[in-house]
Design an enzyme around this catalytic site. Sequence first.
Site, PDB file in Angstrom:
ATOM      1  N   GLU A 149     -10.961   6.219   1.208  1.00  0.00           N
ATOM      2  CA  GLU A 149      -9.666   5.557   1.050  1.00  0.00           C
ATOM      3  C   GLU A 149      -9.209   5.652  -0.405  1.00  0.00           C
ATOM      4  O   GLU A 149      -8.031   5.702  -0.694  1.00  0.00           O
ATOM      5  CB  GLU A 149      -9.781   4.092   1.500  1.00  0.00           C
ATOM      6  CG  GLU A 149      -8.607   3.193   1.164  1.00  0.00           C
ATOM      7  CD  GLU A 149      -7.294   3.545   1.860  1.00  0.00           C
ATOM      8  OE1 GLU A 149      -7.320   4.401   2.765  1.00  0.00           O
ATOM      9  OE2 GLU A 149      -6.255   2.985   1.483  1.00  0.00           O
ATOM     10  N   HIS A 179       1.609   7.290   1.237  1.00  0.00           N
ATOM     11  CA  HIS A 179       0.445   8.175   1.100  1.00  0.00           C
ATOM     12  C   HIS A 179       0.138   8.846   2.430  1.00  0.00           C
ATOM     13  O   HIS A 179       0.711   8.488   3.459  1.00  0.00           O
ATOM     14  CB  HIS A 179      -0.783   7.382   0.624  1.00  0.00           C
ATOM     15  CG  HIS A 179      -1.294   6.399   1.643  1.00  0.00           C
ATOM     16  ND1 HIS A 179      -0.701   5.185   1.864  1.00  0.00           N
ATOM     17  CD2 HIS A 179      -2.341   6.473   2.516  1.00  0.00           C
ATOM     18  CE1 HIS A 179      -1.355   4.536   2.813  1.00  0.00           C
ATOM     19  NE2 HIS A 179      -2.351   5.294   3.240  1.00  0.00           N
ATOM     20  N   GLU A 182      -5.992   7.408  10.811  1.00  0.00           N
ATOM     21  CA  GLU A 182      -6.233   6.014  10.416  1.00  0.00           C
ATOM     22  C   GLU A 182      -5.972   5.087  11.592  1.00  0.00           C
ATOM     23  O   GLU A 182      -4.903   5.120  12.190  1.00  0.00           O
ATOM     24  CB  GLU A 182      -5.294   5.671   9.244  1.00  0.00           C
ATOM     25  CG  GLU A 182      -5.279   4.200   8.854  1.00  0.00           C
ATOM     26  CD  GLU A 182      -4.418   3.947   7.615  1.00  0.00           C
ATOM     27  OE1 GLU A 182      -4.415   4.790   6.701  1.00  0.00           O
ATOM     28  OE2 GLU A 182      -3.744   2.901   7.578  1.00  0.00           O
ATOM     29  N   ARG A 240       0.908  -1.168   0.000  1.00  0.00           N
ATOM     30  CA  ARG A 240       0.000   0.000   0.000  1.00  0.00           C
ATOM     31  C   ARG A 240       0.922   1.187   0.000  1.00  0.00           C
ATOM     32  O   ARG A 240       1.603   1.466   0.988  1.00  0.00           O
ATOM     33  CB  ARG A 240      -0.906  -0.047   1.247  1.00  0.00           C
ATOM     34  CG  ARG A 240      -1.773   1.187   1.446  1.00  0.00           C
ATOM     35  CD  ARG A 240      -2.846   1.312   0.369  1.00  0.00           C
ATOM     36  NE  ARG A 240      -3.602   2.563   0.524  1.00  0.00           N
ATOM     37  CZ  ARG A 240      -3.320   3.689  -0.150  1.00  0.00           C
ATOM     38  NH1 ARG A 240      -2.319   3.755  -0.996  1.00  0.00           N
ATOM     39  NH2 ARG A 240      -4.066   4.764   0.038  1.00  0.00           N
ATOM     40  N   HIS A 274       2.564   7.532   5.450  1.00  0.00           N
ATOM     41  CA  HIS A 274       2.793   6.139   5.842  1.00  0.00           C
ATOM     42  C   HIS A 274       2.697   5.201   4.644  1.00  0.00           C
ATOM     43  O   HIS A 274       2.218   5.583   3.565  1.00  0.00           O
ATOM     44  CB  HIS A 274       1.821   5.715   6.948  1.00  0.00           C
ATOM     45  CG  HIS A 274       0.383   5.921   6.614  1.00  0.00           C
ATOM     46  ND1 HIS A 274      -0.247   7.140   6.775  1.00  0.00           N
ATOM     47  CD2 HIS A 274      -0.559   5.085   6.110  1.00  0.00           C
ATOM     48  CE1 HIS A 274      -1.516   7.020   6.403  1.00  0.00           C
ATOM     49  NE2 HIS A 274      -1.733   5.792   5.989  1.00  0.00           N
ATOM     50  N   HIS A 288      -3.440  10.989   4.568  1.00  0.00           N
ATOM     51  CA  HIS A 288      -4.866  11.314   4.534  1.00  0.00           C
ATOM     52  C   HIS A 288      -5.041  12.728   5.061  1.00  0.00           C
ATOM     53  O   HIS A 288      -4.698  13.012   6.207  1.00  0.00           O
ATOM     54  CB  HIS A 288      -5.665  10.340   5.397  1.00  0.00           C
ATOM     55  CG  HIS A 288      -5.356   8.912   5.071  1.00  0.00           C
ATOM     56  ND1 HIS A 288      -5.858   8.291   3.958  1.00  0.00           N
ATOM     57  CD2 HIS A 288      -4.564   8.001   5.679  1.00  0.00           C
ATOM     58  CE1 HIS A 288      -5.398   7.052   3.909  1.00  0.00           C
ATOM     59  NE2 HIS A 288      -4.610   6.853   4.941  1.00  0.00           N
TER      60      HIS A 288
HETATM   61 FE   LIG Z   1      -3.514   5.069   5.016  1.00  0.00          FE
END
Ligand SMILES: [Fe+2]
Length: 385
Positions: free
Chosen positions: A165, A96, A103, A93, A142, A98
């Site tokens: 998301e 990125h 989160e 993942r 993260h 937010h």
């Molecule tokens: Fe995330």
Amino acid sequence: MSNDDKKNGISRRDLLGAASLTAAGIATSMMSPATASAEAKSHEPLAKFKFDLEAAKPRVAPGGTAKEANVEQFPISESMAGVSMRLNPGGLRELHWHALAAEWAFMLKGNVRATVIAPNGQAESADFSPGDVWYFPKGHGHALQCLGPEEAHFILVFDNGHFSEYGTFSITDWLALTPPHVLARNLNLPQAAFAPLPKEEIYIAQGKIPPAIPEEFRNGNTNTNQFPHKFRLGAMKPIRFPGGEERIVSQREFPIQTTMTGVVQDLNVGALREMHWHPNADEWQYYISGKARVTIFGAHGRAMTEEFSPGQVAFIKQGFGHYVEQVGSEPTRILVLFNHPVYEEISISTWLSANPPSMIADNFGFSKDQVAQLPKSPFGIVKGE
Ligand SMILES: [Fe+2]
Ligand SMILES: [Fe+2]
């Protein structure tokens, strides 16, 4: 509406309703049961509070998948959004952040390595296994990678239902939008090096399984973060009740977790999570295993019951009364999130025990003997019959 009316809970709609009844020559005190129920129905019906997260269509990326429940799919969930994410071994993942939400995550299966950076430049890398929780404050950068050997599955909960998301700030998305001459100046590589980069957000890339012993950070910084992002909720000593147990992580136990409280609740067969409400927070539930029936009480003669199976989500608004009846022959495990760092609840047994007997007798029309039999301390989780 005057302030006094507001205090008494009289709405404009109540006043109009009463006026029309009077005009029809029917005194409010003489309402038949049918009229009374019609009056109750004049309030908005309760919103749907169940969503089948695991039945949702996944977003499929090269290294894994994600299913999402935010206000778009599940309108009642204004304050929290959930994602069920699976990463293949080596699935990444990507880096990125937010912009709108912190989160919180609970590991269900497999192993994941996360890295996270805080605004003070301190970074942390940690490995997560089933039962572990992470919390990344809003805006902290993260990335997550599955350590194998099996797929990793985890539930993410964000402290903003309007967050998506699928709409987070991903590194490949940004780089794809940045002219190569700017990238060359900023990242110290010739412009040609950026030609093979993805042309849009990659979201979950397929990488190689990382080494078992974490590598050093590129900058060699060995300063550990002052506020660890990891909490081993599954390994915590539970609070035991006659009908089950729960593990609670609030900010008190996990200082970086400044906006939420997490709970893993285990209900034995036939148990009842007693009638209660939460004065300070909405409640978001994900059913991990087993089944339960949830009933919410929304005032004005309104209640609603839904049954939940693994993979389904419930959302209970702040202050709404509720209880959970375990059903089925297997015990039930629920992941529960609150959008407040301090855990608060008031249970009906605690409340009724903290009032004078004569007042309780007057309120219900109970005899003294009946009042004496009511519980004197909270049940938490009542044992199966
Ligand atoms: Fe995330
Ligand atoms: Fe609750």
